[in-house]
Design a protein around this motif. Sequence first.
Motif, PDB file in Angstrom:
ATOM      1  N   GLN A 259       1.196  33.509  41.482  1.00 34.40           N
ATOM      2  CA  GLN A 259       0.145  33.729  42.477  1.00 34.40           C
ATOM      3  C   GLN A 259      -1.219  33.882  41.807  1.00 34.40           C
ATOM      4  N   ALA A 260      -1.267  34.662  40.730  1.00 35.60           N
ATOM      5  CA  ALA A 260      -2.533  34.869  40.020  1.00 35.60           C
ATOM      6  C   ALA A 260      -3.056  33.557  39.455  1.00 35.60           C
ATOM      7  N   LEU A 261      -2.171  32.736  38.885  1.00 36.63           N
ATOM      8  CA  LEU A 261      -2.577  31.460  38.309  1.00 36.63           C
ATOM      9  C   LEU A 261      -3.133  30.533  39.385  1.00 36.63           C
ATOM     10  N   GLU A 262      -2.465  30.474  40.520  1.00 33.80           N
ATOM     11  CA  GLU A 262      -2.939  29.616  41.608  1.00 33.80           C
ATOM     12  C   GLU A 262      -4.289  30.085  42.129  1.00 33.80           C
ATOM     13  N   GLU A 263      -4.490  31.388  42.217  1.00 29.90           N
ATOM     14  CA  GLU A 263      -5.771  31.917  42.698  1.00 29.90           C
ATOM     15  C   GLU A 263      -6.916  31.556  41.756  1.00 29.90           C
ATOM     16  N   VAL A 264      -6.680  31.669  40.450  1.00 28.91           N
ATOM     17  CA  VAL A 264      -7.729  31.348  39.474  1.00 28.91           C
ATOM     18  C   VAL A 264      -8.046  29.854  39.528  1.00 28.91           C
ATOM     19  N   ARG A 265      -7.012  29.026  39.613  1.00 29.13           N
ATOM     20  CA  ARG A 265      -7.240  27.583  39.686  1.00 29.13           C
ATOM     21  C   ARG A 265      -7.946  27.192  40.974  1.00 29.13           C
ATOM     22  N   ALA A 266      -7.612  27.862  42.067  1.00 30.69           N
ATOM     23  CA  ALA A 266      -8.248  27.555  43.345  1.00 30.69           C
ATOM     24  C   ALA A 266      -9.737  27.852  43.305  1.00 30.69           C
ATOM     25  N   GLY A 267     -10.131  28.791  42.441  1.00 36.07           N
ATOM     26  CA  GLY A 267     -11.545  29.133  42.304  1.00 36.07           C
ATOM     27  C   GLY A 267     -12.326  28.149  41.463  1.00 36.07           C
ATOM     28  N   GLY A 268     -11.649  27.144  40.932  1.00 38.70           N
ATOM     29  CA  GLY A 268     -12.341  26.114  40.157  1.00 38.70           C
ATOM     30  C   GLY A 268     -12.463  26.410  38.679  1.00 38.70           C
ATOM     31  N   THR A 269     -11.866  27.514  38.208  1.00 34.08           N
ATOM     32  CA  THR A 269     -11.961  27.871  36.796  1.00 34.08           C
ATOM     33  C   THR A 269     -11.069  26.959  35.954  1.00 34.08           C
ATOM     34  N   LYS A 270     -11.589  26.484  34.830  1.00 35.47           N
ATOM     35  CA  LYS A 270     -10.790  25.674  33.905  1.00 35.47           C
ATOM     36  C   LYS A 270      -9.880  26.601  33.105  1.00 35.47           C
ATOM     37  N   ILE A 271      -8.602  26.324  33.155  1.00 33.68           N
ATOM     38  CA  ILE A 271      -7.614  27.124  32.442  1.00 33.68           C
ATOM     39  C   ILE A 271      -7.259  26.436  31.128  1.00 33.68           C
ATOM     40  N   LEU A 272      -7.273  27.189  30.041  1.00 41.88           N
ATOM     41  CA  LEU A 272      -6.767  26.681  28.769  1.00 41.88           C
ATOM     42  C   LEU A 272      -5.255  26.903  28.764  1.00 41.88           C
ATOM     43  N   ASP A 273      -4.509  25.815  28.869  1.00 39.69           N
ATOM     44  CA  ASP A 273      -3.061  25.901  29.047  1.00 39.69           C
ATOM     45  C   ASP A 273      -2.352  25.880  27.699  1.00 39.69           C
ATOM     46  N   LEU A 274      -1.855  27.032  27.281  1.00 38.38           N
ATOM     47  CA  LEU A 274      -1.096  27.136  26.036  1.00 38.38           C
ATOM     48  C   LEU A 274       0.403  27.149  26.304  1.00 38.38           C
ATOM     49  N   THR A 275       0.808  26.553  27.433  1.00 35.47           N
ATOM     50  CA  THR A 275       2.231  26.446  27.754  1.00 35.47           C
ATOM     51  C   THR A 275       2.647  24.985  27.912  1.00 35.47           C
ATOM     52  N   VAL A 276       1.840  24.041  27.457  1.00 40.46           N
ATOM     53  CA  VAL A 276       2.083  22.616  27.682  1.00 40.46           C
ATOM     54  C   VAL A 276       3.502  22.243  27.245  1.00 40.46           C
ATOM     55  N   SER A 277       4.240  21.624  28.164  1.00 41.36           N
ATOM     56  CA  SER A 277       5.588  21.167  27.830  1.00 41.36           C
ATOM     57  C   SER A 277       5.795  19.692  28.169  1.00 41.36           C
ATOM     58  N   ASN A 278       4.831  19.098  28.851  1.00 42.65           N
ATOM     59  CA  ASN A 278       4.925  17.691  29.257  1.00 42.65           C
ATOM     60  C   ASN A 278       4.228  16.820  28.212  1.00 42.65           C
ATOM     61  N   PRO A 279       5.007  16.143  27.351  1.00 45.48           N
ATOM     62  CA  PRO A 279       4.361  15.368  26.279  1.00 45.48           C
ATOM     63  C   PRO A 279       3.547  14.203  26.779  1.00 45.48           C
ATOM     64  N   THR A 280       3.845  13.685  27.985  1.00 42.96           N
ATOM     65  CA  THR A 280       3.093  12.535  28.493  1.00 42.96           C
ATOM     66  C   THR A 280       1.675  12.930  28.908  1.00 42.96           C
ATOM     67  N   ARG A 281       1.405  14.240  28.967  1.00 38.66           N
ATOM     68  CA  ARG A 281       0.057  14.713  29.291  1.00 38.66           C
ATOM     69  C   ARG A 281      -0.516  15.558  28.164  1.00 38.66           C
TER      70      ARG A 281
END
Length: 432
Positions: free
Chosen positions: A17-39
């Motif tokens: 919920q917290a992650l979705e709220e921050v993203r909905a506000g337009g903030t760029k998140i630095l994602d240190l959980t990347v697991s999708n190698p195609t991205r």
Amino acid sequence: MFSERTNWKLARNRFTQALEEVRAGGTKILDLTVSNPTRAGLRYDEAAILRALASPRALDYDPQSKGLLAAREAVASYYRDRSGRGGSDVSRNVASDGIDVDPERIVLTTSTSEGYSFVFRLLCNAGDELLVPKPSYPLFEFLADLQDVRLVPYPLIYDHGWQMDFPSLERAVTQRTRGVVVVHPNNPTGSFVSEGEVELLNSFCRERGLAVIADEVFLDYGLETSGAKAPTQAELYRSAESAAPPKGEPAPPKGNPHRSFTGNAEVLTFTLSGLSKIAALPQMKVAWVVTSGPRELAAEAMGRLEVIADTYLSMNAPMQWAVPALLEQRVGVQRQLLERIRANLAELDRQLAGQEACSRLAVEGGWYAVLRVPVTRSDEELAIELVREKSVLLHPGHFYDFAGDGYLVLSLITCEAEFSEGMGRVLAFLNS
């Protein structure tokens, strides 16, 4: 109306919920959980991949329960390459397994999850038990629920590296236990099953008539160059500096000393892997199960597995014909991933050396690292604060069933610049 096996808690947790709220506000998140190698900014041979999917042979329907022989032979060749007998470039970068996998002992599946479901169905009646490592990837619980199997955890203990806790295995086994799951290397701890542990595991299973189920999706991503213990942070950082290639020259993948369970003949063993990690192509939905063990027992298991696979015939023809070409993609993509993993690990150790609040646990392979952090609040609360206040995404340790608080899990395949900036924010927050 619905079955008990699907009675999961489907509500979003506080962290999501917290992650979705921050993203909905337009903030760029630095994602240190990347697991999708195609991205993850990797370079693929797009032309070769798309060409492999256009074989006219795919227009013919040739249902084979274990999968098309050409595809199974390509998988067997992959293991020969790891053994140093296949002539591939990859064979020069890995230790010799001395393994020659018979294509007739391979069953193709659309995912390792499907492979698990086949093996669970083969071994277990409703209510039977499997021993699974903890911490580990949370997907096991859903797979077991769907197959009416009960999971019994056994702990991995940490003492200058992760080890299997065999006394706990002894206490966990019951009359309903059917097998032991190992993840080689584990996600997220990055620990391999050592040769000594393989011997103990085989003895444990042989005495009780249990099978070994080995998940090897990250097997090719070992970070050691010998069978020694995992290096300390300082040792690994110094090693990364001294081993840096001349400017402009890519670093080749270093040796992987860890053997595959596909050659385990001591007890009935099912080894799972696939293109998702080997070739960094999760969208292709190609995986397999290799059966090994005492000859007669393995043959009986294969006969039953073949019926299970024939019931579903889930693999489609275009993907099966593409398997040989897609496996060839591993050479270039593994080199890129190993270079990035080593660079991010060295950067992590460089930043950790400049502070005192946090440390990382030893890692031998895979795509992830575990941070040890001060226990001033729950891991979930800490991860939420990092998202809200620093716009950095890491996973709390409880996602992976760590025994207590004080752990954060991060991906080492994140783009290097984003990884460096994100870790800087995290460590500044934890040391403030």
